[in-house]
Design a protein around this motif. Structure first.
Motif, PDB file in Angstrom:
ATOM      1  N   ASP A 107       0.664  -1.199  -0.092  1.00  0.00           N
ATOM      2  CA  ASP A 107       0.006   0.024   0.077  1.00  0.00           C
ATOM      3  C   ASP A 107       0.525   1.245   0.057  1.00  0.00           C
ATOM      4  OD1 ASP A 107       0.952  -0.351   2.491  1.00  0.00           O
ATOM      5  OD2 ASP A 107      -1.064  -0.001   3.601  1.00  0.00           O
ATOM      6  N   ASP A 109       2.253   4.905  -0.807  1.00  0.00           N
ATOM      7  CA  ASP A 109       1.631   5.991  -1.391  1.00  0.00           C
ATOM      8  C   ASP A 109       2.537   6.191  -2.500  1.00  0.00           C
ATOM      9  OD1 ASP A 109       0.449   8.397  -2.116  1.00  0.00           O
ATOM     10  OD2 ASP A 109       1.014   9.349  -0.301  1.00  0.00           O
ATOM     11  N   VAL A 110       1.828   6.175  -3.654  1.00  0.00           N
ATOM     12  CA  VAL A 110       2.732   6.650  -5.101  1.00  0.00           C
ATOM     13  C   VAL A 110       1.970   7.705  -5.786  1.00  0.00           C
ATOM     14  CG1 VAL A 110       3.417   4.307  -5.420  1.00  0.00           C
ATOM     15  CG2 VAL A 110       1.498   5.001  -6.474  1.00  0.00           C
ATOM     16  N   SER A 111       1.265   8.206  -4.990  1.00  0.00           N
ATOM     17  CA  SER A 111       0.315   9.650  -5.599  1.00  0.00           C
ATOM     18  C   SER A 111       1.456  10.787  -6.063  1.00  0.00           C
ATOM     19  CB  SER A 111      -0.587  10.067  -4.242  1.00  0.00           C
ATOM     20  OG  SER A 111       0.005  10.638  -3.335  1.00  0.00           O
ATOM     21  N   ARG A 112       2.418  10.864  -5.411  1.00  0.00           N
ATOM     22  CA  ARG A 112       3.208  11.968  -5.726  1.00  0.00           C
ATOM     23  C   ARG A 112       4.213  11.625  -6.760  1.00  0.00           C
ATOM     24  NH1 ARG A 112       3.850  16.148  -1.427  1.00  0.00           N
ATOM     25  NH2 ARG A 112       5.133  17.191  -3.051  1.00  0.00           N
ATOM     26  N   THR A 114       5.524  10.495 -10.637  1.00  0.00           N
ATOM     27  CA  THR A 114       4.926  10.559 -12.208  1.00  0.00           C
ATOM     28  C   THR A 114       4.491   9.423 -12.590  1.00  0.00           C
ATOM     29  OG1 THR A 114       7.292   9.763 -13.169  1.00  0.00           O
ATOM     30  CG2 THR A 114       7.095  12.159 -12.438  1.00  0.00           C
ATOM     31  N   ASP A 115       3.871   9.376 -13.607  1.00  0.00           N
ATOM     32  CA  ASP A 115       3.484   8.198 -14.283  1.00  0.00           C
ATOM     33  C   ASP A 115       4.417   7.163 -14.643  1.00  0.00           C
ATOM     34  OD1 ASP A 115       0.754   9.189 -14.329  1.00  0.00           O
ATOM     35  OD2 ASP A 115       0.882   9.718 -16.408  1.00  0.00           O
ATOM     36  N   ARG A 118       5.473   5.591 -11.109  1.00  0.00           N
ATOM     37  CA  ARG A 118       4.461   4.644 -10.939  1.00  0.00           C
ATOM     38  C   ARG A 118       4.790   3.425 -11.464  1.00  0.00           C
ATOM     39  NH1 ARG A 118       0.719   7.587 -11.718  1.00  0.00           N
ATOM     40  NH2 ARG A 118       0.830   8.962  -9.676  1.00  0.00           N
ATOM     41  N   ARG A 127      11.280   2.937  -7.834  1.00  0.00           N
ATOM     42  CA  ARG A 127      10.826   4.291  -8.428  1.00  0.00           C
ATOM     43  C   ARG A 127      11.578   4.716  -9.710  1.00  0.00           C
ATOM     44  NH1 ARG A 127       9.747   9.577  -4.847  1.00  0.00           N
ATOM     45  NH2 ARG A 127       8.833  10.806  -6.289  1.00  0.00           N
TER      46      ARG A 127
END
Length: 192
Positions: A107, A109-112, A114-115, A118, A127
């Motif tokens: 889980d 957090d990869v919200s920050r 880039t595509d 991710r 990353r």
């Protein structure tokens, strides 16, 4: 190590770089591996691949300076020449079959991210691969607002050398924040 202290300007960046466990380094790839990986064989293969693409003896990389990376990271950015990209490709080919996917199928957090970051994380648990590969030396981590300010004012505290020379490959135990906590194996760059 001195650069970390100077860039920090009195702020203790984490992890603290030192010769006894958190060596400054440029990561080609880092991850969690299954028991099927034999580090000696893998590093020998990667070193041979480095020699095949022309990396022998030393690699000099230029640096545009200190950069910020979410969330709270301070990096010494390094150039990304084709030779280094080829080394990462060879490294991924050697190591990907041995990745422990359960270690990065959680889980986080990869919200920050880039595509590209991710996609890299979802595939490799790291990353910075492929299009997202970002050669750097991690100077440390601080609270978000502090890190942004330290990067903004870094040039006031330190003159960052424009060229950095690397001469070996290592297999290491990853410590807190991806630190080079313990060297398992080491090979001269481009050795067979």
């Amino acid at each position: 190590m001195q650069l970390q202290r100077n860039v920090g300007g009195g702020v203790g960046l984490e992890p603290s770089l030192n010769l006894n466990g958190n060596l400054p380094h440029v990561t080609v790839f880092q991850g969690s591996f299954s028991d099927s990986l034999t580090p000696t064989e893998a590093l020998s293969g990667i070193a041979g691949s480095a020699a095949d693409v022309g990396l022998r003896g030393e690699l000099s990389l230029s640096s545009p300076g200190v950069t910020y990376q979410p969330i709270g990271w301070l990096f010494l950015a390094l150039e990304r020449p084709p030779l280094l990209e080829a080394l990462q490709e060879a490294t991924l080919a050697a190591l990907a079959p041995h990745l422990d996917g359960s270690a990065f199928a959680g889980d986080k957090d990869v919200s920050r991210f880039t595509d590209s970051e991710r996609a890299s994380y979802e595939t490799y648990g790291y990353r910075y691969t492929g299009d997202a590969y970002s050669p750097h030396m991690t100077l440390g981590r601080a609270p978000e607002d502090v890190a942004v300010e330290l990067v903004r004012t870094a040039q006031e505290r330190v003159a960052v050398p424009k060229t950095w020379v690397f001469d070996r490959l290592s297999f290491y135990v990853m410590g807190p924040h991806g630190a080079h906590a313990e060297t398992l194996l080491e090979r001269p760059l481009g050795s067979r």
